[in-house]
Design an enzyme around this catalytic site. Structure first.
Site, PDB file in Angstrom:
ATOM      1  N   ARG A   1       6.163  -2.490  11.429  1.00 30.24           N
ATOM      2  CA  ARG A   1       7.336  -1.961  10.735  1.00 30.24           C
ATOM      3  C   ARG A   1       8.646  -2.197  11.477  1.00 30.24           C
ATOM      4  NH1 ARG A   1       4.864   3.550   7.946  1.00 30.24           N
ATOM      5  NH2 ARG A   1       2.751   2.727   7.806  1.00 30.24           N
TER       6      ARG A   1
ATOM      7  N   SER B   1      -5.842   1.493   5.495  1.00 28.84           N
ATOM      8  CA  SER B   1      -6.509   2.062   6.673  1.00 28.84           C
ATOM      9  C   SER B   1      -7.045   3.463   6.382  1.00 28.84           C
ATOM     10  CB  SER B   1      -5.552   2.115   7.863  1.00 28.84           C
ATOM     11  OG  SER B   1      -4.477   2.996   7.598  1.00 28.84           O
TER      12      SER B   1
ATOM     13  N   HIS C   1     -10.006  -6.665   1.485  1.00 26.58           N
ATOM     14  CA  HIS C   1      -9.241  -5.907   2.481  1.00 26.58           C
ATOM     15  C   HIS C   1     -10.117  -4.833   3.112  1.00 26.58           C
ATOM     16  CE1 HIS C   1      -5.858  -4.198   4.523  1.00 26.58           C
ATOM     17  NE2 HIS C   1      -4.961  -4.843   3.808  1.00 26.58           N
TER      18      HIS C   1
ATOM     19  N   GLU D   1       3.173  -6.696   2.625  1.00 24.00           N
ATOM     20  CA  GLU D   1       2.463  -5.498   3.103  1.00 24.00           C
ATOM     21  C   GLU D   1       3.455  -4.514   3.738  1.00 24.00           C
ATOM     22  OE1 GLU D   1      -0.966  -6.057   5.662  1.00 24.00           O
ATOM     23  OE2 GLU D   1      -1.871  -4.209   4.956  1.00 24.00           O
TER      24      GLU D   1
ATOM     25  N   HIS E   1       0.850  -1.197   0.000  1.00 21.36           N
ATOM     26  CA  HIS E   1       0.000   0.000   0.000  1.00 21.36           C
ATOM     27  C   HIS E   1       0.886   1.247   0.000  1.00 21.36           C
ATOM     28  CE1 HIS E   1      -3.466  -2.491   0.972  1.00 21.36           C
ATOM     29  NE2 HIS E   1      -2.877  -2.962   2.042  1.00 21.36           N
TER      30      HIS E   1
ATOM     31  N   TYR F   1      -8.551  -6.512  10.678  1.00 21.05           N
ATOM     32  CA  TYR F   1      -8.009  -7.072   9.432  1.00 21.05           C
ATOM     33  C   TYR F   1      -8.093  -8.603   9.445  1.00 21.05           C
ATOM     34  CZ  TYR F   1      -5.817  -2.646   7.806  1.00 21.05           C
ATOM     35  OH  TYR F   1      -5.576  -1.369   7.350  1.00 21.05           O
TER      36      TYR F   1
END
Lengths: 341, 341
Positions: free
Chosen positions: A289, A73, A178, A283, A8, A194
């Site tokens: 992260r 999101s 999604h 992703e 994304h 999710y």
């Protein structure tokens, strides 16, 4: 080559977020709504946001191409009405298109839809047409819960969604299922909503007869399929209990990505789900992260897990990294072939 | 000995269902409401419903004792008001008590609560007191979503639930976090809602600070923890991202059962979750009652999977089968010790 089917644009220049804030602020004062032209982001800004982030990591990890869609999101389909979503989706998709144009070797677009709670999904068809025919996008993201955690639309197997499926079949594109941000305080967006949506979508397909009506329809269930592979025995048992065909049946139409952020999860996924139904994805950059202190590597560096899965042959890995994605996203395959790849 | 911490009275005589149907029919005509005394089930009927079902399978599978609560999908806390749930919970709990009294070596009770959407959980305290003090029950089942799939109560970490936790701490009993039937067409009850609730509950605990306020509170998350162990890396990464302590922290208070109906799932569960946090369970007879054609054995014969997990030592298995349950359910341990076990 290695294709990541789930990325994304989470690193878009701040101007995008500011535009959205103006749009939301204008909901109570429509005259102050920003126009698409009010958003000014230069190619250099786009380049910088990608080169220092996704592309840098892709190079470090040896990933060649990412199927790239607007930030999940931020889709926030519950905000405003169809007009709100239509303007927002158009802007977000255009940015992904510009990224794919600036970096044609590394990004292919997937469209966010202008969904809105309670609105006929047919209203999404022009944006799909535009993204696929004009932008060369290769897939869409379909949100089964545009309410944002309240689950008020019918299940994916309901005829409510059929106009979208007809268009997907016509254009030969898959949908990643999604959801977007959760407005329900019970559900953390990326830690519960999710994963729940992934499990829910699979079970909706299991109980419905959708793929009898659309034998070539293809859904990609992200985040490793939610709880599904871990509970594969439960789902096999439920299918039997409900007098449905064995689950292999669903695997003509359903694929799982590899966004599972530890080795035991990928081991299970690739053991339980036939290799032809597993698509490489990370992703990156998404919900997680950081660096895993247990390994010293990024949680979302899923290539490491796939590489380290002992039970996979080199041929299996080629399928997961490239072959399956090209099969499930035939428009991407066509684009790659045109470039001699 | 082998203790199954997750069994429901899904085989109760039909008279129970008929009573409930009369109760539901009376919601629009309160004068016709059945009284508790209208339900007549003899000890022989109870014995027969158990001996030919749960106890028969327990003997076949070598299970000694089941922690036994009313049928989860029939709790249906969304029906009627608090009075409706209070009458229904009292009847269902009394039946489990009678079963435990008829078969004291094989069943110990766990209470269904008289929850009702939007009603202060404090109203559940008298039923908890009664079940624990008068019936000798060793645990409760707590439904985080009494609305039945619409998720309108606050998260489990909210002070809304604190009166229940104070009582649990006082009585030293754990709660299994277990939803009931789904009235939301999006969620299949046992194929989506149950698993989603497990994942949701875990994430609510991760984001909240509940266990700082209740350091001895114990939650059992059933169905192998929903999606949680499969996505353990994701949850570790999210905890880090949210500046929360590492997940080990939650494992002082959270336990997972083994209701995962295939070998790869149990392999993952026992590999990822420390052995001290895994409690044996089968939820027999629950959502999945059939024979797995791949093994020739019942999907829910989870003892086979635990026995066949190569990475577990005999000592690990003793913990999973008995030691952990006796630690998490101290009132059961006290009862067993009083019988010289």
């Amino acid at each position: 080559m290695i294709i990541d089917c789930h990325g994304h644009y989470t690193t878009a220049p701040k101007a995008l977020e500011h535009w959205r804030q103006r749009q939301i602020a204008s909901l109570s004062d429509p005259a102050s709504a920003p126009s698409a032209a009010d958003l000014r982001i230069s190619d250099d800004e786009l380049r910088e946001s990608i080169e220092n982030n996704q592309l840098k990591k892709m190079r470090e990890r040896g990933l060649d191409l990412t199927i790239f869609s607007p930030r999940a999101s931020f889709m926030a389909h519950h905000v405003g009405d169809f007009g709100t979503s239509a303007a927002w989706a158009a802007i977000c998709n255009e940015l992904c298109h510009r990224v794919a144009t600036l970096f044609p070797d590394h990004f292919a677009g997937a469209a966010m839809l202008p969904q809105s709670p309670g609105v006929d999904p047919r209203t999404c068809l022009p944006e799909i047409e535009r993204c696929v025919r004009d932008y060369g996008f290769v897939a869409i993201n379909l949100n089964p819960d545009p309410s944002g955690g309240f689950w008020r639309e019918p299940p994916l197997s309901d005829r409510h969604w059929y106009p979208l499926y007809e268009k997907m079949v016509e254009l030969d594109i898959p949908a990643m299922i999604h959801v977007s941000t959760s407005c329900n305080a019970c559900f953390h967006t990326s830690g519960a909503h999710y994963l729940n949506a992934d499990t829910t979508a699979f079970m909706q397909c299991l109980t419905g007869d959708l793929f009898q009506d659309f034998p070539t329809l293809r859904f990609v269930i992200p985040h490793g399929g939610g709880a599904v592979p871990y509970h594969w025995g439960r789902f096999r048992g439920l299918a039997q209990e409900l007098k449905k065909p064995p689950l292999d049946h669903l695997l003509k139409n359903i694929y799982f990505d590899t966004c599972v952020y530890h080795q035991p999860g990928i081991d299970l996924l690739t053991k339980v789900i036939p290799v032809d139904n597993v698509l490489f994805a990370s992703e990156m950059f998404g919900a997680v992260r950081g660096i895993d202190p247990e390994t010293g590597h990024s949680f979302d560096d899923t290539r490491r897990y796939v590489d380290a899965t002992a039970s996979l042959s080199e041929n299996d890995r080629r399928k997961i990294y490239e072959g399956n994605v090209r099969r499930v996203y035939p428009r991407l395959d066509t684009q790659l072939r045109a470039r001699g790849l």
